[in-house]
Motif scaffolding. Sequence first.
Motif, PDB file in Angstrom:
ATOM      1  N   VAL A  49       3.698 -68.987 -26.895  1.00 29.24           N
ATOM      2  CA  VAL A  49       2.763 -67.857 -26.946  1.00 29.24           C
ATOM      3  C   VAL A  49       3.264 -66.720 -26.054  1.00 29.24           C
ATOM      4  O   VAL A  49       3.219 -65.543 -26.420  1.00 29.24           O
ATOM      5  N   GLY A  50       3.741 -67.083 -24.872  1.00 23.83           N
ATOM      6  CA  GLY A  50       4.267 -66.061 -23.969  1.00 23.83           C
ATOM      7  C   GLY A  50       5.432 -65.310 -24.580  1.00 23.83           C
ATOM      8  O   GLY A  50       5.541 -64.084 -24.447  1.00 23.83           O
ATOM      9  N   ARG A  51       6.302 -66.047 -25.272  1.00 18.09           N
ATOM     10  CA  ARG A  51       7.427 -65.384 -25.946  1.00 18.09           C
ATOM     11  C   ARG A  51       6.911 -64.412 -27.008  1.00 18.09           C
ATOM     12  O   ARG A  51       7.424 -63.298 -27.153  1.00 18.09           O
ATOM     13  N   ALA A  52       5.883 -64.818 -27.744  1.00 15.63           N
ATOM     14  CA  ALA A  52       5.301 -63.937 -28.757  1.00 15.63           C
ATOM     15  C   ALA A  52       4.774 -62.666 -28.119  1.00 15.63           C
ATOM     16  O   ALA A  52       5.014 -61.554 -28.612  1.00 15.63           O
ATOM     17  N   ASN A  53       4.070 -62.797 -27.008  1.00 12.24           N
ATOM     18  CA  ASN A  53       3.510 -61.632 -26.329  1.00 12.24           C
ATOM     19  C   ASN A  53       4.612 -60.711 -25.799  1.00 12.24           C
ATOM     20  O   ASN A  53       4.495 -59.482 -25.844  1.00 12.24           O
ATOM     21  N   ALA A  54       5.695 -61.310 -25.280  1.00 10.13           N
ATOM     22  CA  ALA A  54       6.796 -60.497 -24.748  1.00 10.13           C
ATOM     23  C   ALA A  54       7.499 -59.730 -25.869  1.00 10.13           C
ATOM     24  O   ALA A  54       7.820 -58.549 -25.724  1.00 10.13           O
ATOM     25  N   LEU A  55       7.754 -60.408 -26.975  1.00  4.21           N
ATOM     26  CA  LEU A  55       8.403 -59.738 -28.107  1.00  4.21           C
ATOM     27  C   LEU A  55       7.517 -58.629 -28.662  1.00  4.21           C
ATOM     28  O   LEU A  55       8.000 -57.576 -29.076  1.00  4.21           O
ATOM     29  N   LEU A  56       6.222 -58.883 -28.669  1.00  2.00           N
ATOM     30  CA  LEU A  56       5.289 -57.853 -29.131  1.00  2.00           C
ATOM     31  C   LEU A  56       5.368 -56.625 -28.226  1.00  2.00           C
ATOM     32  O   LEU A  56       5.398 -55.487 -28.706  1.00  2.00           O
ATOM     33  N   LYS A  57       5.424 -56.859 -26.927  1.00  5.66           N
ATOM     34  CA  LYS A  57       5.476 -55.742 -25.991  1.00  5.66           C
ATOM     35  C   LYS A  57       6.784 -54.971 -26.133  1.00  5.66           C
ATOM     36  O   LYS A  57       6.836 -53.767 -25.881  1.00  5.66           O
ATOM     37  N   ARG A  58       7.825 -55.671 -26.554  1.00  8.06           N
ATOM     38  CA  ARG A  58       9.113 -55.017 -26.780  1.00  8.06           C
ATOM     39  C   ARG A  58       9.119 -54.237 -28.095  1.00  8.06           C
ATOM     40  O   ARG A  58       9.990 -53.419 -28.338  1.00  8.06           O
ATOM     41  N   GLY A  59       8.153 -54.516 -28.974  1.00  4.62           N
ATOM     42  CA  GLY A  59       8.090 -53.845 -30.264  1.00  4.62           C
ATOM     43  C   GLY A  59       8.673 -54.645 -31.401  1.00  4.62           C
ATOM     44  O   GLY A  59       8.766 -54.163 -32.538  1.00  4.62           O
ATOM     45  N   ASP A  60       9.045 -55.892 -31.137  1.00  4.04           N
ATOM     46  CA  ASP A  60       9.611 -56.770 -32.164  1.00  4.04           C
ATOM     47  C   ASP A  60       8.466 -57.536 -32.838  1.00  4.04           C
ATOM     48  O   ASP A  60       8.194 -58.697 -32.518  1.00  4.04           O
ATOM     49  N   LEU A  61       7.781 -56.864 -33.780  1.00  7.01           N
ATOM     50  CA  LEU A  61       6.602 -57.472 -34.408  1.00  7.01           C
ATOM     51  C   LEU A  61       6.964 -58.711 -35.210  1.00  7.01           C
ATOM     52  O   LEU A  61       6.221 -59.702 -35.210  1.00  7.01           O
ATOM     53  N   LYS A  62       8.103 -58.657 -35.888  1.00 10.10           N
ATOM     54  CA  LYS A  62       8.498 -59.797 -36.717  1.00 10.10           C
ATOM     55  C   LYS A  62       8.775 -61.021 -35.846  1.00 10.10           C
ATOM     56  O   LYS A  62       8.298 -62.127 -36.136  1.00 10.10           O
ATOM     57  N   GLY A  63       9.560 -60.829 -34.805  1.00 10.13           N
ATOM     58  CA  GLY A  63       9.857 -61.939 -33.898  1.00 10.13           C
ATOM     59  C   GLY A  63       8.607 -62.467 -33.232  1.00 10.13           C
ATOM     60  O   GLY A  63       8.433 -63.678 -33.048  1.00 10.13           O
ATOM     61  N   ALA A  64       7.701 -61.566 -32.857  1.00  6.93           N
ATOM     62  CA  ALA A  64       6.458 -61.975 -32.221  1.00  6.93           C
ATOM     63  C   ALA A  64       5.615 -62.829 -33.155  1.00  6.93           C
ATOM     64  O   ALA A  64       5.047 -63.852 -32.746  1.00  6.93           O
ATOM     65  N   GLU A  65       5.536 -62.423 -34.432  1.00  7.64           N
ATOM     66  CA  GLU A  65       4.711 -63.179 -35.372  1.00  7.64           C
ATOM     67  C   GLU A  65       5.303 -64.560 -35.637  1.00  7.64           C
ATOM     68  O   GLU A  65       4.569 -65.546 -35.750  1.00  7.64           O
ATOM     69  N   LEU A  66       6.632 -64.650 -35.701  1.00  8.84           N
ATOM     70  CA  LEU A  66       7.268 -65.957 -35.883  1.00  8.84           C
ATOM     71  C   LEU A  66       6.930 -66.884 -34.712  1.00  8.84           C
ATOM     72  O   LEU A  66       6.631 -68.074 -34.911  1.00  8.84           O
ATOM     73  N   ALA A  67       6.975 -66.338 -33.506  1.00  6.85           N
ATOM     74  CA  ALA A  67       6.656 -67.149 -32.330  1.00  6.85           C
ATOM     75  C   ALA A  67       5.185 -67.555 -32.341  1.00  6.85           C
ATOM     76  O   ALA A  67       4.839 -68.707 -32.024  1.00  6.85           O
ATOM     77  N   ALA A  68       4.299 -66.641 -32.702  1.00  8.01           N
ATOM     78  CA  ALA A  68       2.866 -66.960 -32.740  1.00  8.01           C
ATOM     79  C   ALA A  68       2.572 -68.025 -33.783  1.00  8.01           C
ATOM     80  O   ALA A  68       1.765 -68.940 -33.558  1.00  8.01           O
ATOM     81  N   ASP A  69       3.224 -67.923 -34.946  1.00  7.82           N
ATOM     82  CA  ASP A  69       3.031 -68.942 -35.995  1.00  7.82           C
ATOM     83  C   ASP A  69       3.510 -70.308 -35.508  1.00  7.82           C
ATOM     84  O   ASP A  69       2.875 -71.327 -35.791  1.00  7.82           O
ATOM     85  N   ARG A  70       4.642 -70.327 -34.795  1.00 10.06           N
ATOM     86  CA  ARG A  70       5.134 -71.612 -34.271  1.00 10.06           C
ATOM     87  C   ARG A  70       4.141 -72.183 -33.266  1.00 10.06           C
ATOM     88  O   ARG A  70       3.894 -73.392 -33.243  1.00 10.06           O
ATOM     89  N   ALA A  71       3.549 -71.327 -32.440  1.00 11.92           N
ATOM     90  CA  ALA A  71       2.560 -71.798 -31.470  1.00 11.92           C
ATOM     91  C   ALA A  71       1.377 -72.436 -32.190  1.00 11.92           C
ATOM     92  O   ALA A  71       0.864 -73.479 -31.762  1.00 11.92           O
ATOM     93  N   MET A  72       0.955 -71.837 -33.284  1.00 11.33           N
ATOM     94  CA  MET A  72      -0.171 -72.402 -34.035  1.00 11.33           C
ATOM     95  C   MET A  72       0.205 -73.737 -34.672  1.00 11.33           C
ATOM     96  O   MET A  72      -0.640 -74.628 -34.813  1.00 11.33           O
ATOM     97  N   GLN A  73       1.454 -73.884 -35.063  1.00 11.98           N
ATOM     98  CA  GLN A  73       1.903 -75.163 -35.608  1.00 11.98           C
ATOM     99  C   GLN A  73       1.873 -76.253 -34.527  1.00 11.98           C
ATOM    100  O   GLN A  73       1.489 -77.394 -34.784  1.00 11.98           O
ATOM    101  N   ILE A  74       2.268 -75.874 -33.337  1.00 12.37           N
ATOM    102  CA  ILE A  74       2.282 -76.848 -32.228  1.00 12.37           C
ATOM    103  C   ILE A  74       0.863 -77.245 -31.865  1.00 12.37           C
ATOM    104  O   ILE A  74       0.561 -78.429 -31.675  1.00 12.37           O
ATOM    105  N   GLN A  75      -0.028 -76.252 -31.762  1.00 12.51           N
ATOM    106  CA  GLN A  75      -1.408 -76.523 -31.330  1.00 12.51           C
ATOM    107  C   GLN A  75      -2.352 -75.539 -32.031  1.00 12.51           C
ATOM    108  O   GLN A  75      -2.562 -74.427 -31.559  1.00 12.51           O
ATOM    109  N   PRO A  76      -2.937 -75.953 -33.151  1.00 13.24           N
ATOM    110  CA  PRO A  76      -3.742 -75.018 -33.971  1.00 13.24           C
ATOM    111  C   PRO A  76      -4.956 -74.437 -33.259  1.00 13.24           C
ATOM    112  O   PRO A  76      -5.427 -73.370 -33.641  1.00 13.24           O
TER     113      PRO A  76
END
Length: 937
Positions: free
Chosen positions: A174-201
Motif C-alpha cells: 500500500v505504501g508503494r502505491a501511495n508513493a507512486l501516486l505521489k510521483r504521478g505514476d497512476l498506472k504503477g500505483a493502481e497495480l500496487a493497490a490491486d496487489r494489496a487487495m489481493q493480499i488482504q481484501p
Amino acid sequence: MRISKLPRRITLGTWLMVAGLAPEHSAFADDVLAGQYYERALQAYREQNNDEAIIELKNALQQNERYVAAHVLLGDIYLQKKSLSEAEVQLNLAKQMGVDPSLIVENQAKLYTYEIRYNDLLKEIDPVRFSNELRPSLHVYRGNAYLQLNQISEALNEFDSAAQIDPSHVAAVVGRANALLKRGDLKGAELAADRAMQIQPDDHGAWFAKGSIKHASMELEEALKFYDKAIGLNPDHVDTRLARAGLLMDLKQDDKAKQDLEYVRKAYPFEPKAAYLHSVLLERNGEKEAAAKELVIAADTISSIKPEYLSAHSSTLMLSGLVNFSLQRYDLAAEYLRLYTKQFPEQSGPYKLLATILLKKNEPEQAIDLLRPIQMRNPQDQRLAYLLGNAFMQAGKHDMANIMFGKAAALSGGDDTIQTEIGLNRLAMGQEQAATQDLETAYKKNPDSLQAGIPLVALKMSQGDSESALQIAQALHKKASKNLTLLNLLGAAQVSNGQYKQARQSFEKAIESDPNFLAAQINLSKLDVGERKFDQARQRLQALHQKEPANLDILVELAKVEQSAGRLDAANDLLERAKKLDSKSLLVLLASVDLNLQMGRTTEASAAAQAAEAVDKNNLQVVDALARSYLANNNREKALGVFVRMADLARFNVKQLYKAARYQIDAGDYYEAIKTLKKAVLVDEGHIPSQIALVEMELNHGKPVFAASRAESLLKRYPKRAFPHQLLGDIALHDQNFSLANSHYQAAFELEPDTTSLMQLFDSLHKTNQSDKAFALLEQWVKKHPKDYAPMAAFANELLQIGNFKEAEKYYDLLLKQFPNEPQFLNNLAYVYLNLGNNKALSLAEQAHKLAPDQAATNDTLGWILVNSGQIEQGLHYLRNAHSLQSQDPEIRYHIAVALTKLQRNDEARQELEQALKTNRAFNGMEQAKALLEKLR
C-alpha cells in the motif's frame, strides 16, 4: 574504536532447588504487591477493559515506580486511547529504565506519526537494529514519514525494504502505491493497490489507495466510494478522513466535509491539515473571523515545515527570513528566502543571506548552485565572490575556492594582506591546515608581518610542529627584540619544544623589563605548576594580586593553581571573590563551571554555565561548559539542543565539531551526530577520530554502504594501522560475514595487539565456531597481562560456560577484589556458587540486583532463584521486569513459563513457551522447556 562488550548476564542452566534461603523480613513485599496489580492489569487488558487496566497499573507503579513492564503496558494503553502526552511520558520512562527497545519501538513510531514528528521518527527509528519480525513495520513507518516530507525515492526504498523481508506485508505494498501516486505514476500505483487487495481484501489502506488514485484521475464519485469503504473498515484513519473531506468540499458537500474535519480535529489535535481545510471551508462560507482563527492554528503548527502556505504574502517573506535567521531558525528562514528569491530574482541581497544559511547548514553544493549565476550577473560584488569562495572551500573544491578568493582580493582594492585575512578567517572557522598554508604564504611574502607570524607560531605549536614554531618565534623576536609580546611568544614556543630552562629565562627576561607584564607572569606560573612547584606559583601570583587586587586574570589563575594542587575549597573562595568583582566575567564563570564539576557540585556548575550563556550564548567555550553541566545534571533534553548549537557554532573547527559529535553520540542523538561528523571530515579528512566515529555511526545508525566505502578508503590511506581493519571487521560483522570479520580482526591484532583488538578477535573467533582458539587466545593473554581486567572477565565467563566453576570462582574473586560493586561479577559468581553448592548464591544475587535493578540479568537471576525456592509471586515480578528489559531472550520466557505453571496459569505458560521456542535460539533449559510444553499441550 568500539570495544565489544562482555555479556551482562550468564543465563542460568539447571538451578538447584534452594530451600530455607528466604530473607528474614518481608523485603519483597512492595514488589510482590506490584506484581499482583500488574498481573490483574494484564488480564484486564487482554479482556479489552483498558480503564480497569490503567487503574491496576497505576496501583502497581505506586508500589514500585521502576516497574518497567507496567510503564510499557500503560504507554500502550494510553496510545490506544490517543492520550499522546501520557503515552509519551510512559514510553520515555520505560526508555530511561532501560526497556528493550523492541518492546516499544512500534509505539514510538506510532506516537511520532500521530504528533506529526516525522523528522524525529526518521532520526530515532532504525529498523536495522531490530529483528526481521519487526523490521517490515518499521520500514513502513519510515516510508510514510518520508512520504509526508515529500521525499518519494526515500519512501519507496523503505517500502521496498519492507517487502523484501516480507512480500506479503500489505502495508508495504500500500505504501508503494501511495508513493507512486505521489510521483504521478497512476498506472504503477493502481497495480500496487490491486496487489494489496489481493493480499488482504479487507485492508483499509488498500481501499484508501484506490480512492486516492481515482481522486487523482478526477473520478470523484468512484473515489468517494473507495473512501467510504476505507473509513468503514477503519473509522480512525486520519489520511482517509482528510482526503474524503477535501473531496466532499470539491463536491460542495460542506456539511459532510465538516463532520470529517471535526472528527480529525478531535482525534488528532496535532494534525494541521484539518485546521487549514476547516479555515478554507469557513472562508468560502463567509465566516471570515472563524476562518482566520483556524488559519492561525494551522500556521502555528505548520509554519516551520510548510512556509509555502504564506507564499501569497510576498511582502512578509523577506522580513520572516531575516527574523528567523536572527533567531537561528535556519531551515525556516531558508524556506522563506527561497520563496522570496523566486518572486524577486533580481535582488542579490536575499541570495547572500540564503547562501550564508546554507553554509551554516553545511550544504555547500546548494550554496554553489545558488550563488554561481548570481555572481556572474554581479561580477563586481566582493561579498558574493567571498561567499562563493567559502562555499567551494567547504565543498572541498579548493582550486575554485582560490579563484573566488582571488577575485575577492582583487575587488578589495588589491590589498596584499588579503592572504593573511583569508588565513585568519579560516583559522576562526577552525580550518587549521588551510589557515596554516595561507599564513605561511603571507609570512613568506612579508616576514615582518606580525599579523601573519604570531598566529602562525600558535598554529604550529597546536599542530605539534614545535620546531617550526620555535624558528618563526626566534625570527620574529630577533627583528624586534624589545617587543615583550614576541619575547613571551618565544618562551611559549620554547615550552612547546621542551626547552623549559630557556623558556623560564625568556619569561623572566620579559618580567625584568616590565614587572607588570601579566602574560609572562601567568606563563611562568603555569611553568611552575607543570613542574609541580605549587608554592612558587602561588607566591608569584599572590604578589601580583596584592598589587592588583581587582585583576580577574590573576585571581582566576591563582584559583587554577589551587585547583591543580588539590585545594578545591581555596580555589572556590578565590573564584567567589572574583565573582563579587565581576559577576558577568566569562573567565570567572567558566572557571567556576570547571571547579564545581570537579567538586561534584552539579547544580552550582549548571548555574554558572547558564550565567555565562546569558553573557554570550554564541561563545563556544560557554556552550561547551553548558553542555557539560547539563550532562552532569542528567538533563538530556536541554543538552540535545545545546549540542546542535555547539555543532553549528563550531562551523569548520574540526576539534570542536568532533567534541560536539561525541556529546551527541553519548546522548543518543545519532542523526545529528552523523551530520556533525560529516562536517568534521569535510573540514579535515586527516582527522582520524572523526573518520572512525563517522564509520561507526553510519554503520549502526545511518547508511552502512557509506560506512563500507569510507572504511575501504581509510584502509588504502592507512594500510599499517589497525583501526581500518577493525572498522571493516565491524562492517563484516554487521553483514553477518563472520569469516571476513575474523580476517580483519586478526589483521588488526597482528598490527596493534592491544585489549581492543584482542576482544574483537576473541568475539569473531566465537562467531566462526573457533571456540577453542578463542579460549586459548584469552588464556595466553591473561597469563601475560594479569592486570588487564576486561580479558580476565571474558576468560572467567569462558570458564563458567564450559562448567569449570572452580577456576571461574578464582578469577571472579580476583575481579571482585578490584571491582567489589560490579553487578556482572556478583551475578556470575552467584551462578558459580549455586553450581558449587555454596549457599551465598541468593545473597549475591540480591546484592547484584540492588546495585543494578534495571538490568535484565539481575532481575532474571533473582527472579529465577526465588521461583525455584518456592517464592513464586516474588520471583515472577522480577522475571517480568527482566523480559521488559530483554524481550528477545528465550530463557527469560522459559523462566516466566515455569513460574506461571507453578501458579496453575497453564494457558499463559504455554504461550510463553511457544514464544521462547519459536526463536530457535539455543538456551539453558531448552530441553526442559520443550518437555514442559508437551506436558501442557
